[in-house]
Motif scaffolding. Structure first.
Motif, PDB file in Angstrom:
ATOM      1  N   GLY A  46      20.958 130.389 -34.942  1.00 28.94           N
ATOM      2  CA  GLY A  46      20.711 129.031 -34.456  1.00 28.94           C
ATOM      3  C   GLY A  46      19.668 129.071 -33.356  1.00 28.94           C
ATOM      4  O   GLY A  46      18.604 129.644 -33.525  1.00 28.94           O
ATOM      5  N   THR A  47      20.001 128.502 -32.222  1.00 31.24           N
ATOM      6  CA  THR A  47      19.142 128.533 -31.042  1.00 31.24           C
ATOM      7  C   THR A  47      19.952 129.094 -29.895  1.00 31.24           C
ATOM      8  O   THR A  47      21.114 128.704 -29.707  1.00 31.24           O
ATOM      9  N   LEU A  48      19.360 129.992 -29.115  1.00 31.12           N
ATOM     10  CA  LEU A  48      20.022 130.569 -27.952  1.00 31.12           C
ATOM     11  C   LEU A  48      19.652 129.764 -26.712  1.00 31.12           C
ATOM     12  O   LEU A  48      18.466 129.577 -26.423  1.00 31.12           O
ATOM     13  N   ILE A  49      20.676 129.303 -26.010  1.00 27.90           N
ATOM     14  CA  ILE A  49      20.477 128.593 -24.742  1.00 27.90           C
ATOM     15  C   ILE A  49      21.171 129.430 -23.675  1.00 27.90           C
ATOM     16  O   ILE A  49      22.329 129.805 -23.825  1.00 27.90           O
ATOM     17  N   VAL A  50      20.450 129.715 -22.582  1.00 29.53           N
ATOM     18  CA  VAL A  50      20.955 130.611 -21.546  1.00 29.53           C
ATOM     19  C   VAL A  50      21.057 129.882 -20.212  1.00 29.53           C
ATOM     20  O   VAL A  50      20.117 129.198 -19.796  1.00 29.53           O
ATOM     21  N   GLY A  51      22.206 130.053 -19.564  1.00 32.82           N
ATOM     22  CA  GLY A  51      22.422 129.499 -18.227  1.00 32.82           C
ATOM     23  C   GLY A  51      23.168 128.187 -18.264  1.00 32.82           C
ATOM     24  O   GLY A  51      22.953 127.346 -19.147  1.00 32.82           O
ATOM     25  N   ALA A  52      24.068 128.024 -17.294  1.00 33.05           N
ATOM     26  CA  ALA A  52      24.934 126.844 -17.261  1.00 33.05           C
ATOM     27  C   ALA A  52      24.141 125.539 -17.192  1.00 33.05           C
ATOM     28  O   ALA A  52      24.486 124.565 -17.860  1.00 33.05           O
ATOM     29  N   GLU A  53      23.081 125.515 -16.410  1.00 28.06           N
ATOM     30  CA  GLU A  53      22.299 124.282 -16.269  1.00 28.06           C
ATOM     31  C   GLU A  53      21.659 123.881 -17.601  1.00 28.06           C
ATOM     32  O   GLU A  53      21.717 122.715 -18.009  1.00 28.06           O
ATOM     33  N   ALA A  54      21.074 124.849 -18.304  1.00 30.66           N
ATOM     34  CA  ALA A  54      20.441 124.560 -19.596  1.00 30.66           C
ATOM     35  C   ALA A  54      21.480 124.154 -20.643  1.00 30.66           C
ATOM     36  O   ALA A  54      21.232 123.272 -21.472  1.00 30.66           O
ATOM     37  N   ILE A  55      22.637 124.796 -20.599  1.00 33.78           N
ATOM     38  CA  ILE A  55      23.697 124.464 -21.554  1.00 33.78           C
ATOM     39  C   ILE A  55      24.229 123.058 -21.290  1.00 33.78           C
ATOM     40  O   ILE A  55      24.423 122.270 -22.221  1.00 33.78           O
ATOM     41  N   ALA A  56      24.443 122.710 -20.036  1.00 28.99           N
ATOM     42  CA  ALA A  56      24.897 121.354 -19.697  1.00 28.99           C
ATOM     43  C   ALA A  56      23.889 120.313 -20.182  1.00 28.99           C
ATOM     44  O   ALA A  56      24.270 119.261 -20.717  1.00 28.99           O
TER      45      ALA A  56
END
Length: 129
Positions: free
Chosen positions: A45-55
């Motif tokens: 899929g797509t990798l999203i890293v870090g709480a801020e980016a995930i939120a």
């Protein structure tokens, strides 16, 4: 003893997803967490890293699908791993509807989610009538 999360913690998190309450959702995510989405150009899929980016990604789903919900969610935890089962339901801005079962696989470290891998059945959208 290493702190872990419970099935009740995951229930609370998914209840927060359904309220579209990003602050409550992110309560159990580590600052350095990773999220692999159900879709994207990569095999995962797509990798999203870090709480801020995930939120921000979660908030984007709610903006695109104001009725988004993870219905009938169930959870279990075994050591530093957890699984959540759910049915995603949502309608986009053009009235197309998604209804598909899925699971999340979680990795937990020190009582925080450090990895969330989302998997969802591939199903055509339901066109508006």
């Amino acid at each position: 003893m290493t702190k872990t999360l419970t099935a009740e913690d995951f229930k609370a998190t998914f209840d927060a997803f359904n309220r579209h309450d990003v602050d409550a959702v992110m309560t159990h995510f580590a600052d350095d967490c990773e999220f692999t989405t159900v879709a994207g150009a990569e095999e995962f899929g797509t990798l999203i890293v870090g709480a801020e980016a995930i939120a921000k990604a979660f908030s984007g789903v709610w903006a695109a699908m104001p009725d988004a919900e993870w219905a009938d969610h169930k959870h279990f935890v075994s050591g530093d791993r957890a699984v959540s089962e759910w049915t995603f339901k949502g309608t986009d801005g053009e009235g197309r509807r998604i209804e598909a079962q899925g699971v999340d696989l979680f990795t937990i470290r020190d009582g925080k989610i450090v990895k969330k891998q989302a998997f969802r059945k591939q199903r055509p959208v339901i066109e508006p009538k």
